[in-house]
Motif scaffolding. Structure first.
Motif, mmCIF file in Angstrom:
data_model
loop_
_atom_site.group_PDB
_atom_site.id
_atom_site.type_symbol
_atom_site.label_atom_id
_atom_site.label_comp_id
_atom_site.label_asym_id
_atom_site.label_seq_id
_atom_site.Cartn_x
_atom_site.Cartn_y
_atom_site.Cartn_z
ATOM 1 N N ALA A 46 0.763 -1.317 0.001
ATOM 2 C CA ALA A 46 -0.062 0.029 0.169
ATOM 3 C C ALA A 46 0.842 1.188 -0.075
ATOM 4 C CB ALA A 46 -0.881 0.069 1.172
ATOM 5 N N ALA A 47 1.991 0.941 0.241
ATOM 6 C CA ALA A 47 3.068 2.199 0.414
ATOM 7 C C ALA A 47 3.268 2.934 -0.895
ATOM 8 C CB ALA A 47 4.260 1.886 1.146
ATOM 9 N N GLY A 48 2.784 2.269 -1.909
ATOM 10 C CA GLY A 48 3.202 2.992 -3.298
ATOM 11 C C GLY A 48 2.636 4.550 -3.351
ATOM 12 N N ALA A 49 1.488 4.580 -2.755
ATOM 13 C CA ALA A 49 1.013 5.805 -2.749
ATOM 14 C C ALA A 49 2.033 6.994 -2.074
ATOM 15 C CB ALA A 49 -0.485 5.792 -2.003
ATOM 16 N N VAL A 50 2.641 6.534 -1.105
ATOM 17 C CA VAL A 50 3.775 7.369 -0.633
ATOM 18 C C VAL A 50 4.649 8.038 -1.459
ATOM 19 C CG1 VAL A 50 5.544 7.716 1.156
ATOM 20 C CG2 VAL A 50 3.503 6.209 1.708
ATOM 21 N N ALA A 51 4.971 7.141 -2.371
ATOM 22 C CA ALA A 51 6.097 7.631 -3.194
ATOM 23 C C ALA A 51 5.350 8.905 -4.447
ATOM 24 C CB ALA A 51 6.509 6.771 -4.330
ATOM 25 N N PRO A 93 8.641 14.028 -0.602
ATOM 26 C CA PRO A 93 9.491 13.169 0.338
ATOM 27 C C PRO A 93 9.553 13.931 1.589
ATOM 28 C CG PRO A 93 10.793 13.441 -1.490
ATOM 29 C CD PRO A 93 9.454 14.509 -1.715
ATOM 30 N N ARG A 94 9.147 13.025 2.659
ATOM 31 C CA ARG A 94 9.020 13.321 4.052
ATOM 32 C C ARG A 94 10.027 12.555 4.968
ATOM 33 N NH1 ARG A 94 2.700 13.340 5.223
ATOM 34 N NH2 ARG A 94 2.928 11.520 3.845
ATOM 35 N N VAL A 95 10.805 11.927 4.094
ATOM 36 C CA VAL A 95 11.730 10.848 5.215
ATOM 37 C C VAL A 95 12.933 10.991 4.548
ATOM 38 C CG1 VAL A 95 9.889 9.048 5.263
ATOM 39 C CG2 VAL A 95 11.262 9.049 3.360
ATOM 40 N N THR A 96 14.007 10.838 5.214
ATOM 41 C CA THR A 96 15.388 10.934 4.926
ATOM 42 C C THR A 96 15.851 9.779 3.995
ATOM 43 O OG1 THR A 96 16.008 11.717 7.104
ATOM 44 C CG2 THR A 96 18.061 10.671 5.753
ATOM 45 N N ILE A 97 16.320 10.089 2.792
ATOM 46 C CA ILE A 97 16.805 9.100 1.667
ATOM 47 C C ILE A 97 18.193 9.026 1.707
ATOM 48 C CG2 ILE A 97 16.792 8.559 -0.628
ATOM 49 C CD1 ILE A 97 13.953 10.240 -0.770
ATOM 50 N N PRO A 98 18.837 7.994 1.955
ATOM 51 C CA PRO A 98 20.464 7.887 2.108
ATOM 52 C C PRO A 98 20.861 8.068 0.583
ATOM 53 C CG PRO A 98 19.250 5.592 2.261
ATOM 54 C CD PRO A 98 18.128 6.482 2.228
ATOM 55 N N ASN A 99 22.026 8.672 0.610
ATOM 56 C CA ASN A 99 22.868 8.875 -0.681
ATOM 57 C C ASN A 99 24.398 8.233 -0.380
ATOM 58 O OD1 ASN A 99 24.097 9.681 -2.955
ATOM 59 N ND2 ASN A 99 24.222 11.635 -2.438
ATOM 60 N N LEU A 146 11.742 4.286 -5.590
ATOM 61 C CA LEU A 146 11.893 3.124 -4.871
ATOM 62 C C LEU A 146 11.892 2.982 -3.402
ATOM 63 C CD1 LEU A 146 13.607 1.284 -7.594
ATOM 64 C CD2 LEU A 146 11.389 0.949 -7.320
ATOM 65 N N TYR A 147 12.806 3.862 -3.027
ATOM 66 C CA TYR A 147 12.970 3.988 -1.564
ATOM 67 C C TYR A 147 11.531 4.289 -0.554
ATOM 68 C CZ TYR A 147 15.433 5.048 2.863
ATOM 69 O OH TYR A 147 15.825 4.953 4.195
ATOM 70 N N LEU A 148 11.217 5.253 -1.261
ATOM 71 C CA LEU A 148 9.630 5.855 -0.742
ATOM 72 C C LEU A 148 8.719 4.714 -0.741
ATOM 73 C CD1 LEU A 148 9.941 9.509 -1.888
ATOM 74 C CD2 LEU A 148 10.207 8.763 0.356
ATOM 75 N N ARG A 149 8.776 4.034 -1.660
ATOM 76 C CA ARG A 149 7.729 2.986 -2.035
ATOM 77 C C ARG A 149 7.842 1.869 -0.786
ATOM 78 N NH1 ARG A 149 7.322 -0.984 -7.367
ATOM 79 N NH2 ARG A 149 5.949 -2.449 -6.331
ATOM 80 N N PHE A 150 9.128 1.561 -0.629
ATOM 81 C CA PHE A 150 9.227 0.346 0.394
ATOM 82 C C PHE A 150 9.730 0.803 1.713
ATOM 83 C CE2 PHE A 150 9.763 -1.547 -3.846
ATOM 84 C CZ PHE A 150 8.765 -2.437 -3.842
#
Length: 276
Positions: A15-20, A24-30, A266-270
């Motif tokens: 269900a988290a696909g909608a978040v993508a 972005p409200r989360v930290t995405i690592p680089n 993809l990160y936001l999705r999962f």
């Protein structure tokens, strides 16, 4: 680390696909150095690449309700294949057989999310890292704070899974905390929620999924810990050493997917709650 959480988390992850689709409200690592740019590899002859992954390790690789194999590592592999113009298959295998299957030429790349180690590097080559498993402190939401260091934790009651790398880290680097060893992550969570512990120190991915599936009563305190001696070098695609062109192509694809935002999507999705 996540297998016990697999069943209740499948619906959350799908269900988290909608978040993508949201900002972005989360930290995405680089994990990519912007000063290092990789050239696109020469196309060469068409190739078919067989990826191998376990099907019971969310959010990295697991079976969806429709029977397809999905997850962060799986979809990253598919995106890399598309970027390179390859024909690829993703074959499910038991986690503990992945490396032997690769060595026996039953696949070209392991997309299973296992931490690299010296033993793995002696046997195989690896792509650039695309993930690391941070350790995090978890606490009740009212007790959360953005900064938390060893001095602030002196004398605090900290739940931790007995015999884990996280307990060893506390024992070596934060000896003045009051450790509350627990037989499992579930028991450590119970200690935190009951007030027997003020904090819980554990694997950040496991804790982020607990938070994503919970009632909003828990939050991270302080930042991530990435000491490789305790929490692993990181996660990469693993391949045999006899195909350096494959490694170069995967490295290019991973950097390209970061550059154009595909990795972030993809990160936001999962990871609806980022472990970072």
């Amino acid at each position: 680390m996540l297998r016990a959480l697999a069943v209740p988390l499948l619906s959350l992850l799908l269900a988290a696909g909608a978040v993508a689709q949201e900002p972005p409200r989360v930290t995405i690592p680089n994990f990519w150095d912007p000063r290092i740019r990789l050239d696109r590899p020469e196309p060469g002859p068409p190739r078919v690449v067989r990826f191998l992954a376990d099907d019971d390790y969310p959010p990295f690789h697991f079976t969806a309700p429709d029977g397809t194999l999905t997850g962060f590592s799986v979809e990253l592999a598919r995106a890399a294949c598309e970027r390179l113009g390859w024909t690829c298959t993703i074959q499910p295998r038991r986690f503990d057989t992945l490396l032997d299957a690769l060595a026996e030429n039953r696949g070209e790349v392991v997309a299973g999310a296992m931490n690299l180690s010296a033993a793995i590097r002696r046997r195989f080559a690896a792509s650039h890292l695309y993930f690391r498993n941070p350790a995090r402190f978890l606490t009740t939401r009212g007790n959360a704070r953005p900064e938390l260091d060893a001095t602030q934790l002196q004398g605090r009651r900290v739940a931790v899974v007995a015999g884990s790398a996280h307990e060893a880290f506390l024992d070596r680097l934060m000896p003045l905390v009051q450790r509350r060893p627990a037989p499992s992550l579930a028991a450590a969570l119970t200690a935190l929620r009951s007030g027997d512990a003020e904090y819980l120190f554990a694997d950040g991915v496991s804790l982020s999924l607990v938070m994503a599936g919970g009632a909003g009563d828990l939050a991270f305190a302080g930042g991530p810990y990435l000491e490789s001696a305790y929490f692993g070098e990181g996660v990469a695609f693993i391949l045999r050493k006899d195909d350096p062109a494959l490694k170069r192509a995967l490295d290019y694809a991973l950097q390209s997917l970061w550059d154009d935002g595909s990795y972030a999507r993809l990160y936001l999705r999962f990871f609806p709650v980022s472990p970072f």
